[in-house]
Design a protein around this motif. Structure first.
Motif, PDB file in Angstrom:
ATOM      1  N   LYS A   1       0.809  -1.215   0.000  1.00 46.78           N
ATOM      2  CA  LYS A   1       0.000   0.000   0.000  1.00 46.78           C
ATOM      3  C   LYS A   1       0.843   1.265   0.000  1.00 46.78           C
ATOM      4  N   GLU A   2       2.168   1.114   0.146  1.00 47.29           N
ATOM      5  CA  GLU A   2       3.089   2.249   0.079  1.00 47.29           C
ATOM      6  C   GLU A   2       4.454   1.739  -0.359  1.00 47.29           C
ATOM      7  N   ASP A   3       5.312   2.665  -0.756  1.00 49.91           N
ATOM      8  CA  ASP A   3       6.667   2.307  -1.183  1.00 49.91           C
ATOM      9  C   ASP A   3       7.480   1.868   0.024  1.00 49.91           C
ATOM     10  N   ILE A   4       8.162   0.740  -0.111  1.00 44.27           N
ATOM     11  CA  ILE A   4       9.074   0.263   0.930  1.00 44.27           C
ATOM     12  C   ILE A   4      10.388  -0.032   0.225  1.00 44.27           C
ATOM     13  N   ILE A   5      11.380   0.826   0.491  1.00 41.85           N
ATOM     14  CA  ILE A   5      12.683   0.696  -0.160  1.00 41.85           C
ATOM     15  C   ILE A   5      13.279  -0.665   0.183  1.00 41.85           C
ATOM     16  N   GLY A   6      13.723  -1.373  -0.823  1.00 40.91           N
ATOM     17  CA  GLY A   6      14.305  -2.686  -0.631  1.00 40.91           C
ATOM     18  C   GLY A   6      13.301  -3.811  -0.798  1.00 40.91           C
ATOM     19  N   LEU A   7      12.015  -3.482  -0.811  1.00 41.09           N
ATOM     20  CA  LEU A   7      10.987  -4.513  -0.969  1.00 41.09           C
ATOM     21  C   LEU A   7      10.183  -4.297  -2.241  1.00 41.09           C
ATOM     22  N   GLY A   8       9.645  -3.091  -2.412  1.00 37.08           N
ATOM     23  CA  GLY A   8       8.849  -2.809  -3.601  1.00 37.08           C
ATOM     24  C   GLY A   8       8.160  -1.464  -3.501  1.00 37.08           C
ATOM     25  N   TYR A   9       7.355  -1.179  -4.520  1.00 41.82           N
ATOM     26  CA  TYR A   9       6.661   0.101  -4.600  1.00 41.82           C
ATOM     27  C   TYR A   9       5.173  -0.102  -4.388  1.00 41.82           C
ATOM     28  N   LYS A  10       4.460   0.994  -4.218  1.00 43.88           N
ATOM     29  CA  LYS A  10       3.022   0.958  -3.981  1.00 43.88           C
ATOM     30  C   LYS A  10       2.339   0.173  -5.105  1.00 43.88           C
ATOM     31  N   ASN A  11       1.404  -0.671  -4.744  1.00 48.99           N
ATOM     32  CA  ASN A  11       0.600  -1.511  -5.641  1.00 48.99           C
ATOM     33  C   ASN A  11       1.382  -2.661  -6.268  1.00 48.99           C
ATOM     34  N   ASP A  12       2.589  -2.942  -5.809  1.00 48.43           N
ATOM     35  CA  ASP A  12       3.331  -4.118  -6.270  1.00 48.43           C
ATOM     36  C   ASP A  12       2.845  -5.335  -5.487  1.00 48.43           C
ATOM     37  N   VAL A  13       2.839  -6.491  -6.151  1.00 53.66           N
ATOM     38  CA  VAL A  13       2.547  -7.747  -5.471  1.00 53.66           C
ATOM     39  C   VAL A  13       3.900  -8.407  -5.212  1.00 53.66           C
ATOM     40  N   VAL A  14       4.222  -8.594  -3.929  1.00 53.66           N
ATOM     41  CA  VAL A  14       5.526  -9.138  -3.550  1.00 53.66           C
ATOM     42  C   VAL A  14       5.350 -10.383  -2.699  1.00 53.66           C
ATOM     43  N   GLU A  15       6.362 -11.228  -2.741  1.00 56.48           N
ATOM     44  CA  GLU A  15       6.399 -12.441  -1.929  1.00 56.48           C
ATOM     45  C   GLU A  15       7.247 -12.146  -0.695  1.00 56.48           C
ATOM     46  N   VAL A  16       6.679 -12.317   0.491  1.00 59.12           N
ATOM     47  CA  VAL A  16       7.400 -12.092   1.746  1.00 59.12           C
ATOM     48  C   VAL A  16       7.219 -13.299   2.654  1.00 59.12           C
ATOM     49  N   LYS A  17       8.039 -13.363   3.677  1.00 56.95           N
ATOM     50  CA  LYS A  17       7.896 -14.441   4.655  1.00 56.95           C
ATOM     51  C   LYS A  17       6.615 -14.205   5.449  1.00 56.95           C
ATOM     52  N   ASN A  18       6.012 -15.299   5.898  1.00 51.79           N
ATOM     53  CA  ASN A  18       4.722 -15.223   6.594  1.00 51.79           C
ATOM     54  C   ASN A  18       4.760 -14.296   7.806  1.00 51.79           C
ATOM     55  N   GLY A  19       5.802 -14.418   8.630  1.00 52.60           N
ATOM     56  CA  GLY A  19       5.890 -13.606   9.844  1.00 52.60           C
ATOM     57  C   GLY A  19       6.011 -12.128   9.533  1.00 52.60           C
ATOM     58  N   TYR A  20       6.806 -11.772   8.525  1.00 54.86           N
ATOM     59  CA  TYR A  20       6.979 -10.365   8.139  1.00 54.86           C
ATOM     60  C   TYR A  20       5.652  -9.780   7.665  1.00 54.86           C
ATOM     61  N   GLY A  21       4.911 -10.557   6.890  1.00 58.54           N
ATOM     62  CA  GLY A  21       3.612 -10.088   6.399  1.00 58.54           C
ATOM     63  C   GLY A  21       2.595  -9.946   7.518  1.00 58.54           C
ATOM     64  N   ARG A  22       2.436 -11.004   8.322  1.00 57.62           N
ATOM     65  CA  ARG A  22       1.412 -10.996   9.381  1.00 57.62           C
ATOM     66  C   ARG A  22       1.743 -10.070  10.540  1.00 57.62           C
TER      67      ARG A  22
END
Length: 183
Positions: free
Chosen positions: A6-27
């Motif tokens: 929902k927002e830009d996160i440097i090192g992970l992705g930009y707003k509206n990107d669909v990214v794969e993250v670890k379960n704990g980081y997401g939850r």
């Protein structure tokens, strides 16, 4: 776990990107902080519709980011820092310093969109500024010694006494042995 940002996160992705993250980081971080949502089929459909409706707005934002990036063409950030005799900085040069130096040149850049490692020695480095999803500019950062003249100036050396040569030492030892011992 797939997340829609929902927002830009440097090192992970930009707003509206669909990214794969670890379960704990997401939850535990992204979803509770409202920085992302789970990429369910309904959320993906909603994202596609939103992107379709905002295509014009995104194009305007991208062109504005490209104009800001064009301002940085040919700009070299030169930072004068206090340096020890070995060339190591007292402290470090980081993205805050780069942002301040750009502001002195009349270019306002938020420190949060700059990525670089902390610089601890004199030399030439590179900082990346992320303006938009596909608009990134690499700016050269040159770190110079604040007291460069003092370091380069020849230091006046005190006269050094000549070390005794081995022959002189042997002669002195002979004199000591020949001298009568005080009783």
């Amino acid at each position: 776990m797939k997340i829609i940002l929902k927002e830009d996160i440097i090192g992970l992705g930009y707003k509206n990107d669909v990214v794969e993250v670890k379960n704990g980081y997401g939850r535990n971080y992204l979803i509770p902080q409202k920085k992302g949502v789970i990429a369910s089929p309904s959320a993906l459909k909603q994202l596609a519709e939103t992107l379709r409706q905002q295509a014009h707005k995104i194009e305007v934002l991208k062109s504005a980011a490209e104009k800001r990036a064009a301002q940085l063409e040919g700009v070299v950030v030169e930072v004068a820092a206090k340096v020890s005799a070995t060339g190591v900085l007292y402290g470090s040069v980081n993205k805050n310093t780069v942002s301040e130096e750009l502001a002195k040149k009349g270019i306002e850049v938020d420190r949060k969109i700059i990525t670089m490692r902390d610089i601890k020695t004199v030399g030439e480095y590179e900082a990346t500024i992320h303006f938009f999803k596909d608009v990134e500019v690499k700016v050269p950062v040159k770190v110079v010694a604040e007291n460069a003249e003092e370091l380069k100036a020849p230091v006046e050396e005190a006269p050094v006494e000549k070390a005794p040569v081995e022959e002189d030492f042997i002669d002195e030892m002979d004199e000591i042995e020949e001298a009568p011992a005080a009783e």
